[in-house]
Design a protein around this motif. Structure first.
Motif, PDB file in Angstrom:
ATOM      1  N   GLU A 287       0.828  -1.205   0.000  1.00 22.64           N
ATOM      2  CA  GLU A 287       0.000   0.000   0.000  1.00 22.64           C
ATOM      3  C   GLU A 287       0.865   1.259   0.000  1.00 22.64           C
ATOM      4  O   GLU A 287       0.637   2.194  -0.779  1.00 22.64           O
ATOM      5  N   ASN A 288       1.875   1.257   0.858  1.00 22.47           N
ATOM      6  CA  ASN A 288       2.665   2.478   0.979  1.00 22.47           C
ATOM      7  C   ASN A 288       3.626   2.661  -0.180  1.00 22.47           C
ATOM      8  O   ASN A 288       3.881   3.793  -0.596  1.00 22.47           O
ATOM      9  N   LEU A 289       4.124   1.555  -0.712  1.00 16.37           N
ATOM     10  CA  LEU A 289       4.903   1.667  -1.940  1.00 16.37           C
ATOM     11  C   LEU A 289       4.011   2.209  -3.051  1.00 16.37           C
ATOM     12  O   LEU A 289       4.448   3.003  -3.885  1.00 16.37           O
ATOM     13  N   GLY A 290       2.753   1.792  -3.035  1.00 16.70           N
ATOM     14  CA  GLY A 290       1.794   2.292  -4.022  1.00 16.70           C
ATOM     15  C   GLY A 290       1.659   3.804  -3.928  1.00 16.70           C
ATOM     16  O   GLY A 290       1.667   4.511  -4.939  1.00 16.70           O
ATOM     17  N   VAL A 291       1.590   4.313  -2.699  1.00 14.60           N
ATOM     18  CA  VAL A 291       1.479   5.763  -2.510  1.00 14.60           C
ATOM     19  C   VAL A 291       2.719   6.451  -3.074  1.00 14.60           C
ATOM     20  O   VAL A 291       2.642   7.458  -3.761  1.00 14.60           O
ATOM     21  N   VAL A 292       3.893   5.850  -2.818  1.00 10.81           N
ATOM     22  CA  VAL A 292       5.142   6.457  -3.289  1.00 10.81           C
ATOM     23  C   VAL A 292       5.236   6.383  -4.810  1.00 10.81           C
ATOM     24  O   VAL A 292       5.531   7.371  -5.483  1.00 10.81           O
TER      25      VAL A 292
ATOM     26  N   TRP B 274     -13.240  -3.979 -11.322  1.00  7.96           N
ATOM     27  CA  TRP B 274     -13.657  -2.995 -10.322  1.00  7.96           C
ATOM     28  C   TRP B 274     -13.497  -1.577 -10.883  1.00  7.96           C
ATOM     29  O   TRP B 274     -14.391  -0.742 -10.760  1.00  7.96           O
ATOM     30  N   THR B 275     -12.351  -1.326 -11.513  1.00 12.01           N
ATOM     31  CA  THR B 275     -12.131   0.023 -12.040  1.00 12.01           C
ATOM     32  C   THR B 275     -12.970   0.285 -13.289  1.00 12.01           C
ATOM     33  O   THR B 275     -13.170   1.428 -13.660  1.00 12.01           O
ATOM     34  N   MET B 276     -13.436  -0.776 -13.946  1.00 10.41           N
ATOM     35  CA  MET B 276     -14.367  -0.544 -15.054  1.00 10.41           C
ATOM     36  C   MET B 276     -15.715  -0.068 -14.497  1.00 10.41           C
ATOM     37  O   MET B 276     -16.412   0.722 -15.104  1.00 10.41           O
ATOM     38  N   LYS B 277     -16.036  -0.591 -13.326  1.00  5.79           N
ATOM     39  CA  LYS B 277     -17.307  -0.270 -12.684  1.00  5.79           C
ATOM     40  C   LYS B 277     -17.214   1.067 -11.945  1.00  5.79           C
ATOM     41  O   LYS B 277     -18.104   1.898 -12.047  1.00  5.79           O
ATOM     42  N   TYR B 278     -16.151   1.204 -11.162  1.00  8.54           N
ATOM     43  CA  TYR B 278     -15.935   2.434 -10.393  1.00  8.54           C
ATOM     44  C   TYR B 278     -14.595   3.000 -10.837  1.00  8.54           C
ATOM     45  O   TYR B 278     -13.573   2.682 -10.230  1.00  8.54           O
ATOM     46  N   PRO B 279     -14.573   3.819 -11.915  1.00  7.39           N
ATOM     47  CA  PRO B 279     -13.308   4.087 -12.601  1.00  7.39           C
ATOM     48  C   PRO B 279     -12.356   5.020 -11.870  1.00  7.39           C
ATOM     49  O   PRO B 279     -11.871   5.972 -12.435  1.00  7.39           O
ATOM     50  N   GLN B 280     -12.079   4.739 -10.612  1.00  2.00           N
ATOM     51  CA  GLN B 280     -11.087   5.541  -9.915  1.00  2.00           C
ATOM     52  C   GLN B 280     -10.102   4.651  -9.198  1.00  2.00           C
ATOM     53  O   GLN B 280     -10.486   3.693  -8.547  1.00  2.00           O
ATOM     54  N   LEU B 281      -8.813   4.992  -9.353  1.00  2.00           N
ATOM     55  CA  LEU B 281      -7.800   4.188  -8.692  1.00  2.00           C
ATOM     56  C   LEU B 281      -7.117   4.989  -7.608  1.00  2.00           C
ATOM     57  O   LEU B 281      -6.816   6.171  -7.801  1.00  2.00           O
ATOM     58  N   ASN B 282      -6.882   4.357  -6.467  1.00  2.00           N
ATOM     59  CA  ASN B 282      -5.969   4.940  -5.493  1.00  2.00           C
ATOM     60  C   ASN B 282      -5.276   3.793  -4.770  1.00  2.00           C
ATOM     61  O   ASN B 282      -5.789   2.666  -4.760  1.00  2.00           O
ATOM     62  N   PRO B 283      -4.126   4.066  -4.186  1.00  2.00           N
ATOM     63  CA  PRO B 283      -3.326   2.949  -3.639  1.00  2.00           C
ATOM     64  C   PRO B 283      -3.993   2.198  -2.491  1.00  2.00           C
ATOM     65  O   PRO B 283      -3.556   1.103  -2.158  1.00  2.00           O
ATOM     66  N   LEU B 284      -5.029   2.787  -1.904  1.00  2.00           N
ATOM     67  CA  LEU B 284      -5.693   2.082  -0.801  1.00  2.00           C
ATOM     68  C   LEU B 284      -7.018   1.466  -1.246  1.00  2.00           C
ATOM     69  O   LEU B 284      -7.815   1.024  -0.426  1.00  2.00           O
ATOM     70  N   MET B 285      -7.240   1.461  -2.551  1.00  2.00           N
ATOM     71  CA  MET B 285      -8.521   0.965  -3.065  1.00  2.00           C
ATOM     72  C   MET B 285      -8.748  -0.509  -2.761  1.00  2.00           C
ATOM     73  O   MET B 285      -9.881  -0.984  -2.795  1.00  2.00           O
ATOM     74  N   GLY B 286      -7.676  -1.246  -2.448  1.00  2.00           N
ATOM     75  CA  GLY B 286      -7.832  -2.673  -2.209  1.00  2.00           C
ATOM     76  C   GLY B 286      -8.218  -3.008  -0.778  1.00  2.00           C
ATOM     77  O   GLY B 286      -8.593  -4.136  -0.480  1.00  2.00           O
ATOM     78  N   VAL B 287      -8.118  -2.031   0.114  1.00  2.00           N
ATOM     79  CA  VAL B 287      -8.270  -2.343   1.540  1.00  2.00           C
ATOM     80  C   VAL B 287      -9.679  -2.827   1.853  1.00  2.00           C
ATOM     81  O   VAL B 287      -9.870  -3.929   2.378  1.00  2.00           O
ATOM     82  N   MET B 288     -10.686  -2.013   1.518  1.00  2.00           N
ATOM     83  CA  MET B 288     -12.062  -2.385   1.858  1.00  2.00           C
ATOM     84  C   MET B 288     -12.544  -3.608   1.066  1.00  2.00           C
ATOM     85  O   MET B 288     -13.035  -4.569   1.663  1.00  2.00           O
TER      86      MET B 288
ATOM     87  N   PRO C 248      -5.964  10.113  -6.477  1.00  2.00           N
ATOM     88  CA  PRO C 248      -6.683   9.131  -7.280  1.00  2.00           C
ATOM     89  C   PRO C 248      -6.510   9.386  -8.778  1.00  2.00           C
ATOM     90  O   PRO C 248      -6.379  10.534  -9.211  1.00  2.00           O
ATOM     91  N   LYS C 249      -6.467   8.322  -9.532  1.00  2.00           N
ATOM     92  CA  LYS C 249      -6.381   8.429 -10.985  1.00  2.00           C
ATOM     93  C   LYS C 249      -7.664   7.877 -11.574  1.00  2.00           C
ATOM     94  O   LYS C 249      -8.292   7.001 -10.994  1.00  2.00           O
ATOM     95  N   SER C 250      -8.033   8.392 -12.737  1.00  2.00           N
ATOM     96  CA  SER C 250      -9.244   7.812 -13.322  1.00  2.00           C
ATOM     97  C   SER C 250      -8.928   7.072 -14.600  1.00  2.00           C
ATOM     98  O   SER C 250      -8.116   7.492 -15.426  1.00  2.00           O
ATOM     99  N   PHE C 251      -9.549   5.936 -14.704  1.00  2.00           N
ATOM    100  CA  PHE C 251      -9.347   5.054 -15.846  1.00  2.00           C
ATOM    101  C   PHE C 251     -10.130   5.605 -17.031  1.00  2.00           C
ATOM    102  O   PHE C 251     -11.289   5.991 -16.888  1.00  2.00           O
ATOM    103  N   ALA C 252      -9.489   5.661 -18.187  1.00  2.00           N
ATOM    104  CA  ALA C 252     -10.189   6.106 -19.376  1.00  2.00           C
ATOM    105  C   ALA C 252     -11.296   5.102 -19.693  1.00  2.00           C
ATOM    106  O   ALA C 252     -11.143   3.906 -19.477  1.00  2.00           O
ATOM    107  N   SER C 253     -12.383   5.605 -20.207  1.00  2.00           N
ATOM    108  CA  SER C 253     -13.530   4.740 -20.474  1.00  2.00           C
ATOM    109  C   SER C 253     -13.258   3.798 -21.638  1.00  2.00           C
ATOM    110  O   SER C 253     -12.660   4.176 -22.648  1.00  2.00           O
ATOM    111  N   ILE C 254     -13.635   2.540 -21.471  1.00  2.00           N
ATOM    112  CA  ILE C 254     -13.509   1.565 -22.549  1.00  2.00           C
ATOM    113  C   ILE C 254     -14.918   1.223 -23.017  1.00  2.00           C
ATOM    114  O   ILE C 254     -15.709   0.686 -22.237  1.00  2.00           O
ATOM    115  N   PRO C 255     -15.239   1.583 -24.266  1.00  2.00           N
ATOM    116  CA  PRO C 255     -16.639   1.489 -24.713  1.00  2.00           C
ATOM    117  C   PRO C 255     -17.282   0.132 -24.463  1.00  2.00           C
ATOM    118  O   PRO C 255     -18.431   0.068 -24.024  1.00  2.00           O
ATOM    119  N   LEU C 256     -16.523  -0.950 -24.683  1.00  2.00           N
ATOM    120  CA  LEU C 256     -17.116  -2.271 -24.521  1.00  2.00           C
ATOM    121  C   LEU C 256     -17.696  -2.469 -23.119  1.00  2.00           C
ATOM    122  O   LEU C 256     -18.736  -3.088 -22.944  1.00  2.00           O
TER     123      LEU C 256
END
Lengths: 236, 297
Positions: free
Chosen positions: B109-114, B210-224, B120-128
């Motif tokens: 997680e913390n390496l992810g932050v570094v 998950w990011t296709m459904k909720y298109p936001q990434l952050n390094p702690l997104m895996g915790v919950m 948070p980053k947002s995933f570009a939309s994939i039409p499919l």
């Protein structure tokens, strides 16, 4: 030939094997007898690499086994039927046998060996779709032996095969061991049931608290006073 | 009750539940073999999503290639994680390896932050995956249709591998008795690596979906999600693959339905999983499909 030289094993501060040495010549049955805690199981476990010896070697046909992973030792034909059978309880009898041949690729040979196991133990054939955990103790021991045979052992090592079994089953298992031996498989047997083990043995060793204290042919040991007193439960 | 609302919520529940199931499988497989809760599994999920993100955005790969690369690399990462953090401790007391898992989780997680940055980053939309599909009055995002299909296929393949193949037989053998498995000339390390690899690539697939459904990434997104899917695995009976899927679906349904029909409880959404866990464990400690197991000493 299996040769054990100055084999020592420590468990923490306990010196379980104190530099033992013995040999198992090709085609023979050798029995290692001794009381609970004498180091018998430890000896077998260190031969197959489940326990790391602190010093000494076990070698098979001149090649050192010590330090090899268990998988490689088994692939060389040195196979252990462990104490308490340790069949895979939630797998079927058939699957247990398949796992015995895990390292082999020769489909025809495996099929032939499976057939042979079922000839030796018809009970396993009847129950091949059953989970191994549902078998009786004697049937589980048959399965453990059958499973070991599926790997085409050259040296079959058995740890307390008679443990917890009815005398009639013990007799049958020992009969099978002899039969397996006649097909050219070398046998190393470990037993608390000294009488049964020495009766079928070409050679016997007595292990006491980590040391070999007596050796001789099976018949010699059976006649030996110390053996009779300590292990055969006979009064002087 | 409005019929279309119910179907709408059922569709949402099925897709969320299948997503949970996908991740829960990884927990349950690793536990089945090593009796280890891989606390870093949620972070492996995050990593899969990030790799896919960078493969699309930085390496300009087409999405399908990016997803394949991300899933593959994450699988390898899982194998590496086991090598570095768990294998050296395999013969140590269970508590050591568990602490190592918690440590690995924090480290990733913390390496992810570094490395990825905390913003948070947002995933570009994939039409499919990002098309709205209408069934009468029910409308769902196309990704929500893909997820249950993926989960169903994966479940079928895994049950086949575990139940019918030699590798699966070896996995079951290692899970029952490691030393006896060694005596069968099974390469236990390889079986364990395989398990971690499969679990991690499923986590990557889950992270990407998950990011296709909720298109936001952050390094702690895996915790919950990690925590909830662990719960899903326990509810289903940890060690049991079908149980993990059942637990995931159940958790998804309850979450969605409670929020939809008892909106005053929306704020407690994340707490529901824990309530469900407590209720199930009180009624059936081994989980819904779990068998009672004697503790080996």
């Amino acid at each position: 030939m299996l040769a054990i030289e100055k084999l020592s094993v420590h468990y923490g501060g306990i010196h379980a094997l104190q530099g033992i040495g013995f040999e198992v010549p090709d085609g023979k049955i050798v029995s290692l007898i001794g009381a609970n805690g004498a180091g018998k199981s430890t000896t077998l476990k260190s031969i197959v690499g489940l326990v790391k010896p602190s010093s000494g070697t076990a070698s098979w046909n001149g090649e050192a086994l010590t330090g090899l992973p268990t998988k490689d030792i088994v692939e060389r034909g040195v196979v252990l039927v462990p104490e308490g059978r340790r069949v895979f309880a939630n797998l079927t009898v058939d699957e247990n046998l398949t796992l015995g041949a895990y390292a082999r690729k020769d489909k025809d040979g495996i099929a032939a060996d499976r057939k042979r196991v079922f000839e030796l133990f018809p009970r396993l054939d009847e129950r091949k779709r059953q989970k191994a955990g549902t078998l009786s103790g004697g049937e589980q021991q048959m399965l453990a032996v059958g499973r070991a045979l599926m790997s085409r052992p050259k040296l079959l090592m058995m740890d307390e095969p008679s443990l917890g079994l009815a005398p009639i089953v013990v007799k049958m298992i020992f009969g099978i061991v002899r039969e397996i031996n006649r097909t050219g498989v070398t046998v190393l047997l470990i037993e608390q049931n000294a009488k049964a083990a020495l009766e079928i043995a070409d050679r016997g060793y007595v292990l006491e608290t980590g040391r070999i204290t007596l050796q001789g042919s099976g018949a010699e040991l059976l006649a030996d006073d110390r053996v009779r007193k300590a292990y055969l439960g006979e009064a002087q | 009750m409005d019929r279309s609302l119910l179907f709408q919520q059922l569709a949402n529940a099925l897709s969320l539940g299948s997503l949970y199931a996908l991740i829960a499988i990884g927990y349950t497989m690793v536990y089945g073999i090593l009796r280890l809760i891989n606390f870093a599994h949620g972070d492996v999920f995050m990593l899969g999503a990030y790799i896919a993100f960078y493969a699309v955005s930085a390496a300009a790969m087409p999405w399908w290639a990016a997803f394949a690369v991300a899933i593959g690399l994450t699988g390898l990462f899982g194998i590496g994680l086991e090598r570095v953090a768990y294998r050296p401790l395999r013969d140590s007391p269970k508590i050591s390896i568990m602490i190592s898992a918690i440590g690995a989780s924090f480290l990733i997680e913390n390496l992810g932050v570094v490395v990825f940055g905390g913003r948070p980053k947002s995933f570009a939309s994939i039409p499919l995956f990002d098309t709205v599909v209408h069934f009468g009055s029910v409308s769902v995002l196309s990704v929500s249709l893909f997820i249950p299909v993926f989960t169903g296929l994966i479940l079928a393949v895994l049950l086949w591998i575990v139940g019918r193949t030699k590798t699966g037989m070896a996995m079951r053998a290692v899970s029952t008795d490691v030393d006896a498995a060694r005596l069968m000339a099974i390469d236990v390390n390889r079986v364990i690596s395989f398990t971690f690899g499969v679990g991690s690539l499923l986590a990557a697939l889950g992270g990407i979906m998950w990011t296709m459904k909720y298109p936001q990434l952050n390094p702690l997104m895996g915790v919950m999600p990690g925590l909830k899917c662990f719960i899903a695995a326990v509810i289903g009976g940890i060690g049991n693959i079908a149980g993990a899927v059942l637990g995931g679906l159940l958790l998804g349904f309850i979450e969605i339905m409670v929020v939809a029909f008892l909106p005053q409880l929306t704020g407690y959404r994340d707490a529901l999983a824990f309530v469900l866990l407590i209720v199930v464990l009180m009624a059936k400690p081994s989980g819904l499909l779990g068998k009672r197991q004697a503790v080996k000493v």
